[in-house]
Design a protein around this motif. Structure first.
Motif, mmCIF file in Angstrom:
data_model
loop_
_atom_site.group_PDB
_atom_site.id
_atom_site.type_symbol
_atom_site.label_atom_id
_atom_site.label_comp_id
_atom_site.label_asym_id
_atom_site.label_seq_id
_atom_site.Cartn_x
_atom_site.Cartn_y
_atom_site.Cartn_z
ATOM 1 N N PRO A 6 0.844 -1.199 0.000
ATOM 2 C CA PRO A 6 0.000 0.000 0.000
ATOM 3 C C PRO A 6 0.879 1.248 0.000
ATOM 4 O O PRO A 6 1.957 1.273 0.602
ATOM 5 N N ALA A 7 0.402 2.294 -0.652
ATOM 6 C CA ALA A 7 1.175 3.528 -0.794
ATOM 7 C C ALA A 7 1.611 4.105 0.546
ATOM 8 O O ALA A 7 2.692 4.678 0.650
ATOM 9 N N VAL A 8 0.809 3.936 1.588
ATOM 10 C CA VAL A 8 1.146 4.485 2.899
ATOM 11 C C VAL A 8 2.429 3.870 3.471
ATOM 12 O O VAL A 8 3.123 4.495 4.279
ATOM 13 N N LEU A 9 2.783 2.654 3.050
ATOM 14 C CA LEU A 9 3.989 1.985 3.560
ATOM 15 C C LEU A 9 5.227 2.250 2.701
ATOM 16 O O LEU A 9 6.346 1.976 3.125
ATOM 17 N N PHE A 28 15.149 -5.195 -2.905
ATOM 18 C CA PHE A 28 14.114 -5.696 -2.001
ATOM 19 C C PHE A 28 12.804 -4.974 -2.305
ATOM 20 O O PHE A 28 12.684 -3.769 -2.094
ATOM 21 N N THR A 29 11.831 -5.691 -2.829
ATOM 22 C CA THR A 29 10.534 -5.116 -3.177
ATOM 23 C C THR A 29 9.436 -5.928 -2.500
ATOM 24 O O THR A 29 8.805 -6.781 -3.124
ATOM 25 N N PRO A 30 9.224 -5.685 -1.216
ATOM 26 C CA PRO A 30 8.224 -6.468 -0.488
ATOM 27 C C PRO A 30 6.820 -6.230 -1.034
ATOM 28 O O PRO A 30 6.489 -5.135 -1.475
ATOM 29 N N ASN A 31 6.030 -7.277 -1.008
ATOM 30 C CA ASN A 31 4.631 -7.186 -1.411
ATOM 31 C C ASN A 31 3.729 -7.688 -0.290
ATOM 32 O O ASN A 31 2.556 -7.952 -0.506
ATOM 33 N N GLU A 32 4.310 -7.830 0.892
ATOM 34 C CA GLU A 32 3.555 -8.283 2.051
ATOM 35 C C GLU A 32 4.081 -7.545 3.274
ATOM 36 O O GLU A 32 5.294 -7.424 3.462
ATOM 37 N N ALA A 33 3.178 -7.046 4.098
ATOM 38 C CA ALA A 33 3.538 -6.375 5.346
ATOM 39 C C ALA A 33 2.542 -6.829 6.405
ATOM 40 O O ALA A 33 1.341 -6.627 6.261
ATOM 41 N N ASN A 34 3.056 -7.483 7.434
ATOM 42 C CA ASN A 34 2.212 -7.977 8.527
ATOM 43 C C ASN A 34 2.424 -7.107 9.753
ATOM 44 O O ASN A 34 3.538 -7.031 10.265
ATOM 45 N N ALA A 35 1.368 -6.473 10.223
ATOM 46 C CA ALA A 35 1.430 -5.697 11.456
ATOM 47 C C ALA A 35 1.012 -6.614 12.598
ATOM 48 O O ALA A 35 -0.038 -7.246 12.532
ATOM 49 N N ILE A 36 1.860 -6.701 13.611
ATOM 50 C CA ILE A 36 1.611 -7.602 14.730
ATOM 51 C C ILE A 36 1.563 -6.791 16.024
ATOM 52 O O ILE A 36 2.436 -5.961 16.279
ATOM 53 N N ASP A 37 0.560 -7.063 16.825
ATOM 54 C CA ASP A 37 0.373 -6.390 18.104
ATOM 55 C C ASP A 37 0.442 -7.452 19.203
ATOM 56 O O ASP A 37 -0.488 -8.227 19.378
ATOM 57 N N TYR A 38 1.577 -7.503 19.901
ATOM 58 C CA TYR A 38 1.779 -8.474 20.982
ATOM 59 C C TYR A 38 1.367 -7.844 22.299
ATOM 60 O O TYR A 38 1.758 -6.709 22.590
#
Length: 150
Positions: A6-9, A28-38
């Protein structure tokens, strides 16, 4: 990437490249971003695992937004002897708030890495993990509580 971030990232990725310069990040061209809240009080953790080289590209970046934690690395299988003759098989690494962790190669594929609940050093840890999904699953894999950070 099949599905760009997403453009925001994108500014975050641009900053990674500015700080790190050459050394593999330029491709490095990521196409996945996982936000984790522990949440430590809720028993969250990251289970010990080795990454599967068939599912994602060679680099993984984890940006810790809030909370410190220790990541434990344990060799998956017998540890080779170092030049000094000692076994080289387990490490504890501090992942500080606002820190950037980059994993690639042996550490991703030959070391199990985890964040046990007891190694969450703050009540809450929030992070974003960036990777290149090469599996064709498009991020549709199932997640367990607290999974996806490493």
């Amino acid at each position: 990437a099949v599905h760009p971030l997403p453009a925001v990232l994108q500014p975050i990725m641009d900053r990674f490249r500015t700080i790190l310069g050459a050394g593999g990040m330029e491709n490095f061209t990521p196409n996945e971003a996982n936000a984790i809240d522990y949440r430590r009080r809720e028993g969250h953790s990251l289970a010990a695992h080795c990454d599967d080289r068939r599912l994602s590209g060679k680099i993984l970046c984890n940006l810790c937004l809030a909370g410190d934690a220790n990541m434990l690395y344990t060799r998956d299988g017998p540890a080779p002897k170092t030049r000094a003759g000692k076994l080289d098989g387990a490490y504890k690494v501090l992942l500080p708030r606002r820190g950037l962790q980059i994993q690639e190669g042996v550490v991703r594929y030959e070391y199990k890495h985890s964040i046990p609940n007891t190694e969450l050093l703050s009540d809450r840890r929030v992070s974003i993990t960036f990777r290149e999904n090469i599996s064709g699953l498009g991020g549709k894999s199932k997640r367990k509580k607290g999974a996806g950070d490493g």
